[in-house]
Scaffold this motif. Structure first.
Motif, mmCIF file in Angstrom:
data_model
loop_
_atom_site.group_PDB
_atom_site.id
_atom_site.type_symbol
_atom_site.label_atom_id
_atom_site.label_comp_id
_atom_site.label_asym_id
_atom_site.label_seq_id
_atom_site.Cartn_x
_atom_site.Cartn_y
_atom_site.Cartn_z
ATOM 1 N N LEU A 10 0.795 -1.231 0.000
ATOM 2 C CA LEU A 10 0.000 0.000 0.000
ATOM 3 C C LEU A 10 0.829 1.284 0.000
ATOM 4 C CD1 LEU A 10 -2.947 0.751 -0.245
ATOM 5 C CD2 LEU A 10 -3.134 0.661 2.232
ATOM 6 N N PRO A 11 1.910 1.395 0.762
ATOM 7 C CA PRO A 11 2.716 2.631 0.699
ATOM 8 C C PRO A 11 3.291 2.914 -0.698
ATOM 9 C CG PRO A 11 3.243 1.431 2.684
ATOM 10 C CD PRO A 11 2.376 0.525 1.853
ATOM 11 N N LEU A 12 3.504 1.869 -1.499
ATOM 12 C CA LEU A 12 4.006 2.077 -2.863
ATOM 13 C C LEU A 12 3.009 2.857 -3.712
ATOM 14 C CD1 LEU A 12 5.545 -1.443 -3.548
ATOM 15 C CD2 LEU A 12 6.797 0.713 -3.201
ATOM 16 N N GLY A 113 2.725 11.798 12.392
ATOM 17 C CA GLY A 113 3.893 11.178 13.020
ATOM 18 C C GLY A 113 3.522 9.917 13.788
ATOM 19 N N LEU A 114 2.450 9.980 14.544
ATOM 20 C CA LEU A 114 1.999 8.821 15.314
ATOM 21 C C LEU A 114 1.609 7.671 14.392
ATOM 22 C CD1 LEU A 114 1.132 7.384 17.924
ATOM 23 C CD2 LEU A 114 -1.082 8.564 17.705
ATOM 24 N N PHE A 115 0.807 7.972 13.369
ATOM 25 C CA PHE A 115 0.316 6.921 12.484
ATOM 26 C C PHE A 115 1.432 6.311 11.637
ATOM 27 C CE2 PHE A 115 -4.155 9.030 12.373
ATOM 28 C CZ PHE A 115 -4.383 8.611 13.677
ATOM 29 N N GLU A 116 2.423 7.132 11.245
ATOM 30 C CA GLU A 116 3.567 6.560 10.535
ATOM 31 C C GLU A 116 4.296 5.564 11.420
ATOM 32 O OE1 GLU A 116 5.634 8.739 7.055
ATOM 33 O OE2 GLU A 116 5.685 10.116 8.771
ATOM 34 N N GLU A 117 4.459 5.889 12.679
ATOM 35 C CA GLU A 117 5.140 4.976 13.593
ATOM 36 C C GLU A 117 4.342 3.698 13.807
ATOM 37 O OE1 GLU A 117 8.372 5.284 14.588
ATOM 38 O OE2 GLU A 117 8.192 6.916 13.139
ATOM 39 N N ILE A 118 3.030 3.825 13.932
ATOM 40 C CA ILE A 118 2.195 2.634 14.114
ATOM 41 C C ILE A 118 2.388 1.672 12.943
ATOM 42 C CG2 ILE A 118 -0.202 1.812 14.105
ATOM 43 C CD1 ILE A 118 -0.862 4.247 15.914
ATOM 44 N N TYR A 119 2.417 2.205 11.718
ATOM 45 C CA TYR A 119 2.589 1.342 10.555
ATOM 46 C C TYR A 119 4.044 0.899 10.379
ATOM 47 C CZ TYR A 119 2.983 -0.438 5.855
ATOM 48 O OH TYR A 119 3.268 -1.237 4.786
ATOM 49 N N TRP A 120 4.956 1.871 10.170
ATOM 50 C CA TRP A 120 6.330 1.552 9.776
ATOM 51 C C TRP A 120 7.115 0.849 10.875
ATOM 52 C CZ3 TRP A 120 7.508 1.598 4.867
ATOM 53 C CH2 TRP A 120 6.810 2.430 3.995
ATOM 54 N N SER A 139 12.694 -2.052 7.350
ATOM 55 C CA SER A 139 11.583 -1.088 7.286
ATOM 56 C C SER A 139 12.113 0.314 6.987
ATOM 57 C CB SER A 139 10.740 -1.111 8.565
ATOM 58 O OG SER A 139 11.442 -0.589 9.658
ATOM 59 N N ALA A 140 13.300 0.653 7.500
ATOM 60 C CA ALA A 140 13.897 1.965 7.194
ATOM 61 C C ALA A 140 14.242 2.073 5.716
ATOM 62 C CB ALA A 140 15.143 2.196 8.047
ATOM 63 N N LEU A 141 14.758 0.997 5.145
ATOM 64 C CA LEU A 141 15.090 1.010 3.717
ATOM 65 C C LEU A 141 13.826 1.097 2.850
ATOM 66 C CD1 LEU A 141 17.985 -1.610 3.688
ATOM 67 C CD2 LEU A 141 18.167 0.907 3.542
ATOM 68 N N TYR A 142 12.778 0.399 3.253
ATOM 69 C CA TYR A 142 11.520 0.468 2.519
ATOM 70 C C TYR A 142 10.897 1.867 2.660
ATOM 71 C CZ TYR A 142 6.833 -0.945 0.913
ATOM 72 O OH TYR A 142 5.637 -1.044 0.244
ATOM 73 N N TYR A 143 10.950 2.417 3.861
ATOM 74 C CA TYR A 143 10.457 3.777 4.108
ATOM 75 C C TYR A 143 11.192 4.770 3.207
ATOM 76 C CZ TYR A 143 9.159 7.877 6.976
ATOM 77 O OH TYR A 143 8.681 9.085 7.430
ATOM 78 N N GLY A 163 13.964 6.928 9.335
ATOM 79 C CA GLY A 163 13.676 5.498 9.404
ATOM 80 C C GLY A 163 14.646 4.740 10.285
ATOM 81 N N LEU A 164 15.932 5.057 10.147
ATOM 82 C CA LEU A 164 16.941 4.363 10.962
ATOM 83 C C LEU A 164 16.834 4.722 12.442
ATOM 84 C CD1 LEU A 164 20.027 4.641 8.593
ATOM 85 C CD2 LEU A 164 18.744 2.557 9.149
#
Length: 194
Positions: A10-12, A113-120, A139-143, A163-164
């Motif tokens: 989905l993020p793609l 910010g919160l929702f990105e953390e919940i997902y990523w 996940s950092a590389l995909y982000y 991400g890192l």
């Protein structure tokens, strides 16, 4: 279609849609995109979310400290970009936010910010960890990869750093720490541009 495939892919779709197609409405599009990802995480992967891996005080202090450190890293990154003749890349990020009223910006970046953390760093990172792989790194590389469609070196390199750092915080201290770092950093970047 397999829900795991949808969840991962989905993020793609969402990031190019948000950053490129809906750029004039970036804040609202990002709020919608991250809301969808957080809802799916809570519906499909709620058990993967670890909010605290250490004491709450440690998680909060580490998140706040990391956000300040990230801000100064981004100030340095801006100076580096400008010295390389890439200052326009940083400015284009801020152009997406210039039309947003300050109150909407201040309140809008909190759920983003919160929702990105919940997902990523919650659902996705943990799912990768469960496969015996380094979730924080993958996940950092995909982000970072989902930001490539912007062709903006400031966004791409910034995504890698965030991400890192947030991945490591979530891995060691839990989502509370990474979410605090992400939200405070967004507020700093939005209102104290480098």
């Amino acid at each position: 279609m397999n829900k795991d495939v949808v969840y991962i892919a989905l993020p793609l779709l969402l990031w190019p849609l948000t950053f490129d197609v809906l750029r004039p409405y970036f804040l609202y599009a990002m709020a919608a995109s991250t809301s969808l990802l957080a809802i799916l995480t809570l519906a499909w992967r709620r058990g993967d979310l670890t909010w605290l891996r250490a004491g709450a005080a440690v998680a909060v202090a580490a998140g706040a400290t990391a956000s300040a450190a990230l801000y100064f890293v981004f100030v340095g990154g801006h100076l580096l970009m400008a010295s390389l003749g890439l200052g326009a890349a940083v400015n284009s990020v801020y152009e997406m936010l210039r039309s947003v009223p300050p109150l909407a910006l201040a309140t809008g970046v909190v759920p983003i910010g919160l929702f990105e953390e919940i997902y990523w760093r919650g659902g996705l990172q943990t799912a990768i960890d469960r496969r015996g792989l380094p979730g924080w790194l993958i996940s950092a590389l995909y982000y970072t990869a989902v930001h490539i469609s912007t062709l903006n070196p400031a966004l791409i390199s910034g995504a890698l750093v965030i991400g890192l750092v947030d991945g490591a915080l979530a891995e060691r201290l839990g989502l509370t720490s990474s979410a605090i770092a992400h939200v405070i950093w967004l507020e700093l970047i939005a209102f104290l541009p480098p």
